[in-house]
Design a protein around this motif. Structure first.
Motif: not given
Length: 435
Positions: A88-106
């Motif tokens: 779960a840890r690795s998958v969560l880290i990858a997901g949080a990275l994507l959400c951070t970048g996508a929020s700024f891009l939106f």
């Protein structure tokens, strides 16, 4: 296992899992569920700005909002597989990275296509949030606490949706939707740091070989099992009213047909999420104590249909509608019991996949089907905002859930459903202490 049983064996099954450490791991992961719900519901308070800046009609706005759900829904089962393999840890880290970048891009999007693409990235990053959090809950806490922890996971999400609508509504009203999304990106970056620091996987198998690729035959058997599909589908249909009305169209409806300002409508609609908190915790407590998840889910379906009818066709006034939204959230939140019903039927080695399927249907039926459907119906009928008759499709969904629960209950009484039996042959990943 009934509440109160298994206390003597908890320390043996979970050596070294102190309540403080377990709570920190679970809490840090649950904060991601909190934030992904902020992202899911954020368009509801940004509609006017998005429609103007991106040149959208109501159908286009519904499509923009629902674009989050396409990857979110499709990745629920793959997310369970990835959690089984990588933790779960690795998958969560990858997901949080994507959400951070996508929020700024939106926040920087200039066209509808660019905004939809970033919403898709948000859905990719947010997809594993619930699966990872419930997996960590199963790893770090005894099984008797799972109904409560599943409810708490959803409580974090509903709190995120409530605070997200209230906070983002104020930011949008005073600084615009782009500033609101920049703020979301900054929060996501902080959350990423917390996940990296605090979240850890925990082996629960006797030989330490917890992470593995589930076998395709096992997953196929799970995914077509009526004992898994029936509660998951029923939970999704009960949740559909909340996902489509409470999460998206409710704010616009209250503005257009009850004369509320954006901030007032956001506050009134947020009472749905606050109502979910006692509803989820109360129903989880009753489920743990009396082991009656199916009757409680049926009660939630009845209450949801009744309250949607009252809100759309009977009630008026800010205070009255806010109270009704609270009661709607209370009953609608009983959908979370479907996680417990599915977990009881699924083999523990496939728990992540089963949780992914359940969350896929819970969010997908309302987000992928009902949210855009309501927008399309409004567009066909020439409405800028869906009216009560258009939104009445949200009353039908929980009634269908009642029918599914009735059929499943009849099948169970006849001995046609039950817990999936282990497949023949050796098990991957060794024998788990929690089985």
């Amino acid at each position: 296992m009934a509440a109160g049983e298994g206390n003597a064996s908890d320390s043996a099954l979970w050596p070294g899992a102190s309540p403080w450490r377990s709570s920190v791991v679970f809490g840090a992961a649950a904060l991601f569920v909190f934030f992904q719900m902020v992202l899911q519901t954020s368009p509801s308070v940004m509609r006017e700005g998005l429609v103007v800046d991106l040149s959208l009609n109501e159908a286009g706005f519904g499509g923009l909002s629902s674009s989050f759900y396409y990857p979110y829904i499709l990745l629920q089962i793959p997310a369970g597989i990835l959690v089984s393999r990588f933790g779960a840890r690795s998958v969560l880290i990858a997901g949080a990275l994507l959400c951070t970048g996508a929020s700024f891009l939106f926040a920087m999007s200039q066209t509808a296509n660019a905004a939809e693409l970033t919403r898709i990235l948000m859905g990719l990053g947010a997809a594993p949030a619930v699966v990872c959090t419930m997996t960590l809950a199963a790893q770090w806490f005894p099984p008797r606490l799972f109904p409560i922890l599943a409810a708490l996971t959803e409580v974090f999400g509903m709190t995120g949706a409530a605070l997200g609508q209230e906070t983002l509504g104020l930011i949008v009203e005073h600084a615009g939707w782009r500033t609101a999304m920049m703020t979301s990106g900054a929060f996501s970056a902080v959350l990423l740091g917390l996940i990296v620091i605090f979240v850890r996987n925990r082996k629960t198998s006797e030989d330490g070989a917890e992470e593995h690729w589930p076998r395709p035959a096992e997953m196929a058997r799970l995914l077509i099992s009526p004992s898994i599909l029936a509660p998951a589908m029923a939970g999704g249909l009960v949740a559909a009213a909340g996902v489509s009305f409470g999460w998206l169209w409710g704010v616009s409806y209250l503005q257009a047909y009850h004369g509320m300002s954006l901030s007032a409508a956001s506050l009134s609609a947020s009472f749905y999420f606050w109502g979910c908190l006692p509803g989820m915790l109360g129903s989880a407590w009753l489920c743990s104590r009396y082991r009656i998840p199916a009757p409680l889910l049926a009660l939630g379906a009845v209450g949801t249909a009744a309250l949607m009818g009252l809100i759309l066709f009977v009630l008026s006034g800010h205070i009255v509608l806010s109270a009704a939204m609270f009661v709607l959230g209370f009953f609608n939140s009983f959908y979370a019991l479907s996680f417990t019903m599915v977990k009881e039927k699924a083999p523990s080695r496939l728990s992540g996949v089963a949780m992914g399927l359940t969350n896929m249907l819970i969010v997908g039926i309302g987000g992928l089907i009902f949210q855009p459907l309501i927008g399309v119906l409004a567009h066909i009928r020439g409405q800028d905002v869906p009216d009560a008759s258009t939104l009445s499709v949200t009353i039908a969904a929980p009634l269908v859930a009642l029918a599914i629960l009735a059929v499943a209950g009849t099948g169970k009484a006849l001995g046609k459903t039950g817990k999936l039996s282990p497949p023949s042959g050796p098990r991957l990943g060794g024998s788990r202490a929690t089985d």
